[in-house]
Each structure stands twice: as structure tokens, then as C-alpha cells.
Design a protein around this motif. Structure first.
Motif, short mmCIF file in Angstrom:
data_model
loop_
_atom_site.label_atom_id
_atom_site.label_comp_id
_atom_site.label_asym_id
_atom_site.label_seq_id
_atom_site.Cartn_x
_atom_site.Cartn_y
_atom_site.Cartn_z
N THR A 82 -91.25 -46.70 -60.15
CA THR A 82 -92.50 -47.45 -60.33
C THR A 82 -93.71 -46.56 -60.03
OG1 THR A 82 -91.42 -49.54 -59.79
CG2 THR A 82 -93.82 -49.45 -59.58
N ALA A 83 -93.58 -45.73 -59.00
CA ALA A 83 -94.69 -44.85 -58.61
C ALA A 83 -95.01 -43.81 -59.66
CB ALA A 83 -94.36 -44.16 -57.29
N LEU A 84 -94.08 -43.53 -60.57
CA LEU A 84 -94.34 -42.56 -61.65
C LEU A 84 -95.39 -43.08 -62.63
CD1 LEU A 84 -90.66 -41.48 -62.44
CD2 LEU A 84 -92.38 -40.13 -61.20
N GLY A 85 -95.57 -44.40 -62.68
CA GLY A 85 -96.56 -44.97 -63.59
C GLY A 85 -96.19 -44.85 -65.06
N VAL A 86 -94.90 -44.78 -65.35
CA VAL A 86 -94.45 -44.61 -66.74
C VAL A 86 -94.89 -45.80 -67.58
CG1 VAL A 86 -92.40 -44.47 -68.23
CG2 VAL A 86 -92.49 -43.18 -66.08
N ARG A 87 -95.47 -45.50 -68.76
CA ARG A 87 -95.87 -46.55 -69.69
C ARG A 87 -94.79 -46.84 -70.72
NH1 ARG A 87 -102.04 -44.69 -71.24
NH2 ARG A 87 -103.04 -45.25 -69.27
N HIS A 88 -94.08 -45.79 -71.12
CA HIS A 88 -93.08 -45.93 -72.18
C HIS A 88 -91.79 -45.21 -71.78
CE1 HIS A 88 -95.99 -47.55 -75.10
NE2 HIS A 88 -96.84 -46.69 -74.56
N VAL A 89 -90.67 -45.90 -71.94
CA VAL A 89 -89.35 -45.30 -71.80
C VAL A 89 -88.70 -45.29 -73.18
CG1 VAL A 89 -87.02 -45.57 -70.87
CG2 VAL A 89 -89.01 -45.99 -69.41
N VAL A 90 -88.20 -44.13 -73.60
CA VAL A 90 -87.51 -44.02 -74.88
C VAL A 90 -86.04 -43.73 -74.61
CG1 VAL A 90 -87.35 -42.82 -77.09
CG2 VAL A 90 -89.59 -43.13 -75.99
N ASP A 91 -85.18 -44.62 -75.08
CA ASP A 91 -83.73 -44.50 -74.90
C ASP A 91 -83.13 -44.04 -76.23
OD1 ASP A 91 -81.05 -44.73 -74.39
OD2 ASP A 91 -81.13 -46.80 -73.66
N LEU A 92 -82.60 -42.80 -76.25
CA LEU A 92 -82.04 -42.22 -77.46
C LEU A 92 -80.53 -42.44 -77.59
CD1 LEU A 92 -83.98 -38.83 -77.27
CD2 LEU A 92 -84.50 -40.73 -78.79
N ARG A 93 -79.94 -43.21 -76.70
CA ARG A 93 -78.50 -43.41 -76.71
C ARG A 93 -78.07 -44.28 -77.90
NH1 ARG A 93 -77.07 -46.08 -71.18
NH2 ARG A 93 -78.97 -47.24 -71.70
N SER A 94 -76.84 -44.07 -78.33
CA SER A 94 -76.27 -44.90 -79.39
C SER A 94 -75.93 -46.28 -78.84
CB SER A 94 -75.01 -44.25 -79.95
OG SER A 94 -73.95 -44.33 -79.01
N LEU A 95 -75.67 -47.21 -79.76
CA LEU A 95 -75.31 -48.56 -79.35
C LEU A 95 -74.04 -48.57 -78.52
CD1 LEU A 95 -76.04 -50.39 -82.71
CD2 LEU A 95 -77.48 -50.32 -80.68
N VAL A 133 -89.30 -53.47 -76.26
CA VAL A 133 -89.54 -54.64 -75.44
C VAL A 133 -90.52 -54.25 -74.35
CG1 VAL A 133 -87.57 -54.17 -73.93
CG2 VAL A 133 -88.49 -56.49 -74.07
N SER A 134 -91.49 -55.13 -74.10
CA SER A 134 -92.54 -54.82 -73.14
C SER A 134 -92.54 -55.84 -72.00
CB SER A 134 -93.92 -54.82 -73.81
OG SER A 134 -93.98 -53.85 -74.83
N ALA A 135 -92.96 -55.37 -70.84
CA ALA A 135 -93.16 -56.27 -69.71
C ALA A 135 -94.44 -57.07 -69.95
CB ALA A 135 -93.27 -55.47 -68.41
N ALA A 136 -94.54 -58.20 -69.28
CA ALA A 136 -95.74 -59.03 -69.41
C ALA A 136 -96.95 -58.31 -68.82
CB ALA A 136 -95.52 -60.37 -68.72
N ILE A 185 -94.73 -51.84 -68.60
CA ILE A 185 -93.97 -50.76 -69.21
C ILE A 185 -93.31 -51.26 -70.49
CG2 ILE A 185 -91.83 -51.26 -67.99
CD1 ILE A 185 -91.53 -48.22 -67.57
N THR A 186 -93.08 -50.37 -71.46
CA THR A 186 -92.41 -50.71 -72.70
C THR A 186 -91.18 -49.82 -72.87
OG1 THR A 186 -94.49 -51.36 -73.77
CG2 THR A 186 -92.63 -50.89 -75.22
N VAL A 220 -94.78 -40.82 -70.60
CA VAL A 220 -93.62 -41.19 -71.39
C VAL A 220 -92.39 -40.52 -70.79
CG1 VAL A 220 -92.48 -41.02 -73.64
CG2 VAL A 220 -94.96 -41.44 -73.52
N LEU A 221 -91.33 -41.30 -70.61
CA LEU A 221 -90.04 -40.75 -70.19
C LEU A 221 -89.05 -40.96 -71.34
CD1 LEU A 221 -88.20 -41.01 -66.82
CD2 LEU A 221 -86.99 -41.64 -68.91
N PHE A 222 -88.45 -39.87 -71.80
CA PHE A 222 -87.45 -39.98 -72.86
C PHE A 222 -86.11 -39.49 -72.32
CE2 PHE A 222 -89.89 -36.07 -73.41
CZ PHE A 222 -88.93 -35.08 -73.52
N HIS A 223 -85.03 -40.13 -72.79
CA HIS A 223 -83.72 -39.80 -72.23
C HIS A 223 -82.61 -40.15 -73.21
CE1 HIS A 223 -81.81 -43.73 -71.37
NE2 HIS A 223 -83.05 -44.18 -71.28
N CYS A 224 -81.43 -39.57 -72.95
CA CYS A 224 -80.20 -39.97 -73.61
C CYS A 224 -79.19 -40.30 -72.52
CB CYS A 224 -79.71 -38.90 -74.60
SG CYS A 224 -79.61 -37.23 -73.92
N THR A 225 -77.94 -39.91 -72.65
CA THR A 225 -76.97 -40.21 -71.60
C THR A 225 -76.97 -39.15 -70.50
OG1 THR A 225 -75.49 -41.52 -73.00
CG2 THR A 225 -74.50 -40.44 -71.11
#
Length: 309
Positions: free
Chosen positions: A66-79, A110-113, A118-119, A193-198
Motif C-alpha cells: 500500500t505504501a508503494l502508492g501503485v496505481r496500476h497492476v498489470v498481470d501478464l500470467r495466463s489463465l 478492475v478498479s477499487a472504489a 488501484i486498478t 505501475v507494477l507489472f508482473h508474471c509468475t
């Protein structure tokens, strides 16, 4: 192929410690801030973050995240990866909502209220012909050493990885997904922005390499950032490989190492494919990724400080 050592110099360990986000459940989570570009500008800290999956975050990680203040998380993982490992654990986002998004077959968000929430963006990058996780599952499901050797031995695991990295460049949908992350980083309301995979190694590693190269970070530094995964993930990789042996799943668990480690040859294969298909990175940026100068200008504005800062 040259085997990349897991051990690292004291300087590399110090560099990684400085970049680490300190998340116990995401050991490869780190900051791209601090890298210097060819014109002397420096990436600002806290704006472009790369990570392994956030599904394993522990309770103590949540206030740190939470302290990072991330606005967007991108999840590149497969289904399949999301179904198997679980959705990201993102403070402020209900798990039920995240699950609904992650199980979709399209890139959704999906975004928080609230305006400052964060989205989470699910942008699955999945290569059916180079599916590391299917190969791993097949290797473990059949405990026959001869079949495991036939699947992964004599350089075949490494060739699978090289094929995957080439696919990152040649596949139109994959290029579109990587470009989406770069556009998000360049948007006025994008970072942090934080982007990640597995594992935070392959898809995340190529995204970071694209970003750093576009900003003018020298190629050797791009490779060094990519290979830091081997330092951060060394203990986990050793534990996994050892457990496959002690549990009797594999007679020679070292066959899996090319799948679990970052290797300079993998990233070099992607850059070579860029040259083969487009001639140079600038043409790839424009014609391969479909990104205009405005995106590069946005990245520089959002991510770079003044020279010397």
C-alpha cells in the motif's frame, strides 16, 4: 548455451538489495529506478516496478505494498497460471472481483472504489507452442526419467525458452500486450505501475528490457537488470529443484534449471528477432509495437528525472 551462475558478486547483491521492494511473498519484486540513460537522465524511483506474482503476498506485505502508492497492476500470467496459483492479492481490491477478472479470456481491468483506487489489468501473454508450465506439468506427471530426458534434456529446455523469447517479438498479440503496458506507463495518470508474471523473469523481463531500451539505457545494463532475477530467486529455485528430487518426481531435477533461470541467451534471442524482423529497435517500436513518438515522450516525462538526479 552458457549457464548463468546463481551466485552473484557482492556488487550485484548490493544492487538488488537497493532495488528490492521488500515483499516476502514476491521475492523478485523490485524497482527499475536509478538506471541512467545515454543522455545522463536517471529513472525515478517508485514509478516503474517489476515483480513476480502477487498471489503469494503475506499479511505483513500488504501495508508495504500500500505504501508503494501503485496505481496500476498489470498481470501478464495466463489463465491457467492464475487458476492454478490464485489471483493477485492486491490491497483495496476484493478477491471475488479479481477472480472474476482473472478468469476472463480477454484483457480486462478492475478498479477499487474511489478516484485514487488501484486498478488491476489482466493481460495474459500465453504461447501455446512454448508453454513452460505445460512442459513442467508433463515432466512431473510422468516420472519416467527417459521421457523427462527426452522432453527437457540435451538443450531442449533451453531451446524452448529461446523459442518463447522469439515468440515475444514475432507474435502480434504478444506485441500488443507488451505495448499496452508501455502505454500505461506513459499515460498522464499511469505511474506508479507494477507489472508482473509468475516468476517475474520472462514476460516481465522482456517488458522491462523494452522499457529500459526505449528510454536509452545501455544494453549491458538492460542485461544486468534481466539477470538480477537469478540473484533474487536463487533460494526458491534451489528449493524447488531439490524438492522435485527428494519427492521422487524427477531423477535429474537439474533438467528444469533452464526453465527456472534467466539466461543472457534468451534475451539476446528476442533482441536478435527484433533486428531480423525490423532492422533496429526504433523501427520495431513504431511498426512492431505500434507505438508513436508520443508514447516515448510520455515515458520520458513520467519516468525520468533531470540529468544527475
Amino acid at each position: 548455451m552458457t549457464e548463468q551462475p546463481v551466485a552473484a558478486s557482492a556488487a550485484a547483491v548490493e544492487e538488488l538489495a537497493a532495488r528490492s521492494l521488500g515483499l516476502a511473498g514476491a521475492v523478485n519484486a523490485r524497482d527499475l529506478g536509478g538506471y541512467r540513460t545515454a543522455d545522463g537522465r536517471v529513472l525515478r524511483s517508485g514509478v516503474a516496478l517489476r515483480s513476480d506474482g502477487l498471489n503469494r503476498l503475506v499479511e505483513a506485505d500488504l501495508p508495504l505494498f500500500t505504501a508503494l502508492g501503485v496505481r496500476h497492476v498489470v498481470d501478464l500470467r495466463s489463465l491457467d497460471e492464475v487458476r492454478e496459483a490464485g489471483p493477485d492479492r492486491v490491497p483495496g481490491l476484493p478477491v471475488a472481483e479479481i477472480s472474476a477478472v482473472e478468469l476472463s479470456d480477454r484483457p480486462l481491468s478492475v478498479s477499487a472504489a474511489g478516484p485514487d483506487g488501484i486498478t488491476l489489468h489482466h493481460l495474459p501473454v500465453f504461447a501455446a507452442d512454448y508453454d513452460i508450465y505445460v512442459a513442467l506439468r508433463d515432466a512431473l506427471a510422468d516420472r519416467d526419467p527417459a521421457k523427462q530426458e527426452a522432453l527437457l534434456g540435451e538443450g531442449r529446455a533451453a531451446q524452448m525458452m529461446i523459442g518463447l523469447y522469439r515468440w515475444f517479438v514475432t507474435d502480434a498479440l504478444a506485441r500488443e500486450r507488451f505495448a499496452t503496458v508501455l502505454r500505461l506507463l506513459a499515460a498522464p495518470d499511469g505511474p506508479p505501475v507494477l507489472f508482473h508474471c509468475t516468476a517475474g523473469k520472462d514476460r516481465t523481463g522482456w517488458t522491462a528490457a523494452l522499457l529500459l531500451t526505449a528510454l536509452g539505457v545501455d544494453q549491458e545494463t538492460v542485461y544486468e537488470d534481466y539477470l538480477l532475477t537469478n540473484v533474487r530467486s536463487a533460494a526458491i529455485v534451489e528449493h524447488i529443484v531439490d524438492s522435485f528430487g527428494t519427492r521422487g518426481l524427477m531423477a535429474d531435477p537439474s533438467l528444469l534449471l533452464p526453465l527456472f533461470r534467466a539466461d543472457r541467451d534468451y534475451l539476446a534471442a528476442a533482441f536478435a528477432e527484433v533486428e531480423t524482423g525490423w532492422g533496429d529497435f526504433q523501427a520495431f517500436w513504431r511498426d512492431g509495437l505500434g507505438l508513436e513518438e508520443a508514447v516515448l515522450a510520455g515515458l520520458r516525462k513520467n519516468l525520468l528525472g533531470d540529468a544527475g538526479h
